[in-house]
Design an enzyme around this catalytic site. Structure first.
Site, PDB file in Angstrom:
ATOM      1  N   GLY A  29      42.836  34.316  40.127  1.00 25.57           N
ATOM      2  CA  GLY A  29      43.245  35.232  38.673  1.00 25.57           C
ATOM      3  C   GLY A  29      42.884  36.678  38.570  1.00 25.57           C
ATOM      4  N   ASN A  30      43.076  37.192  37.517  1.00 26.83           N
ATOM      5  CA  ASN A  30      42.231  38.758  38.152  1.00 26.83           C
ATOM      6  C   ASN A  30      41.605  39.394  36.301  1.00 26.83           C
ATOM      7  OD1 ASN A  30      44.206  39.954  35.942  1.00 26.83           O
ATOM      8  ND2 ASN A  30      45.689  38.779  37.851  1.00 26.83           N
ATOM      9  N   ARG A  31      40.426  40.743  36.641  1.00 31.92           N
ATOM     10  CA  ARG A  31      40.028  40.986  35.736  1.00 31.92           C
ATOM     11  C   ARG A  31      41.189  41.173  34.485  1.00 31.92           C
ATOM     12  NH1 ARG A  31      34.842  40.007  37.712  1.00 31.92           N
ATOM     13  NH2 ARG A  31      35.007  40.228  40.112  1.00 31.92           N
ATOM     14  N   SER A  32      42.482  40.893  34.658  1.00 31.39           N
ATOM     15  CA  SER A  32      43.185  41.741  33.261  1.00 31.39           C
ATOM     16  C   SER A  32      42.275  41.521  31.834  1.00 31.39           C
ATOM     17  CB  SER A  32      44.700  41.660  33.226  1.00 31.39           C
ATOM     18  OG  SER A  32      44.782  42.157  32.592  1.00 31.39           O
ATOM     19  N   ALA A  97      48.901  42.309  33.715  1.00 33.67           N
ATOM     20  CA  ALA A  97      48.182  42.182  35.681  1.00 33.67           C
ATOM     21  C   ALA A  97      49.017  40.677  36.125  1.00 33.67           C
ATOM     22  CB  ALA A  97      46.783  42.199  35.530  1.00 33.67           C
TER      23      ALA A  97
END
Ligand code: C5P
Length: 234
Positions: A29-32, A97
């Site tokens: 995943g990502n930090r969005s 994102a």
């Protein structure tokens, strides 16, 4: 007071991050946080637009009021939703994102540690949804007058090439507007404030001063509005 200048305009916004599963309990995943996408949704709805948010993982406490929220997890699911919904939209904003890669296969049960140590994770490339939408418009699968807006998260500053990267990306993606965000070192992802530039395919470049994501949303929608044909505003 906000202008009521998007009455009846159908706006579809992707927000948040995608999660690409590895096994039943793990993902890439990502930090969005989804904050900028939700701020856009809220602001567009307040200006009279009919708004749908297609949201991945977010760190927002609640859904924006007066907005339809559709949940997705992966980039593939997001691509399906956006492709379907873009055909019925006047404005499409890709604020999500999106993971560029996904694990090639998803294990059916939880991956074990194993004696041999970690196995490498094999990745496949996800489709570029934004480029796909622009292509669909070029090929007539979505209306020619649909306004398409992209985002670009770039590290560095004005002098570190953020703007150059943004200009190049606008050309590659082929969208009408590109919101260039300066990220990294506490900027943009998960924060309350945002800053950057708004680049248009006609060559205009507007600096977006450091301010709340709500303020940023207003500035973006001001430009979007100028691109929506009058007949679309009801
Ligand atoms: O190429 P880059 O990821 O920097 O582009 C960012 C823009 O492209 C964002 O608007 C993002 O939502 C969109 N994007 C996409 N599909 C991808 C990757 C990014 O639509 N696979």
């Amino acid at each position: 007071a906000l202008p009521y200048d998007l009455a009846g305009v159908r706006v579809v916004i992707s927000a948040g991050g995608t999660r690409e599963p590895l096994d039943p309990v793990r993902f890439l995943g990502n930090r969005s946080s989804g904050k900028q996408g939700f701020a856009l949704a809220r602001a567009a709805a307040q200006r009279g637009a009919q708004v749908t948010v297609v949201a991945g993982s977010t760190a927002e406490p609640g859904d924006p009021a007066g907005v339809e929220v559709v949940r997705i997890a992966t980039a593939t699911e997001l691509a399906d939703e956006m492709t379907k919904r873009a055909a019925e939209a006047d404005v499409v904003i890709m604020a999500a994102a999106v993971a560029d890669f996904r694990p090639t296969s998803v294990a059916e049960s939880k991956i074990k540690k194993g004696a041999a140590g970690p196995a490498p994770i094999e990745l496949a490339t996800n489709p570029d949804i934004l480029r796909g939408l622009v292509e669909s418009r070029t090929e007539g699968r979505i209306p020619a007058e649909t306004v398409i807006v992209g985002f670009a998260a770039e590290t560095g500053d004005e002098h570190g090439g953020v703007l150059d990267h943004g200009r190049a990306k606008l050309g590659r993606k082929g969208c009408d507007l590109l919101v260039v965000n300066a990220v990294g070192e506490g900027k943009a992802f998960g924060t309350e404030d945002n800053t950057g530039w708004l680049l248009s395919s006609t060559g205009s470049e507007t600096a977006l001063p450091l301010g709340s994501k709500t303020l940023m949303a207003s500035r973006i929608l001001d430009q979007v509005r100028t691109l929506v044909p009058d007949g679309r505003r009801r």
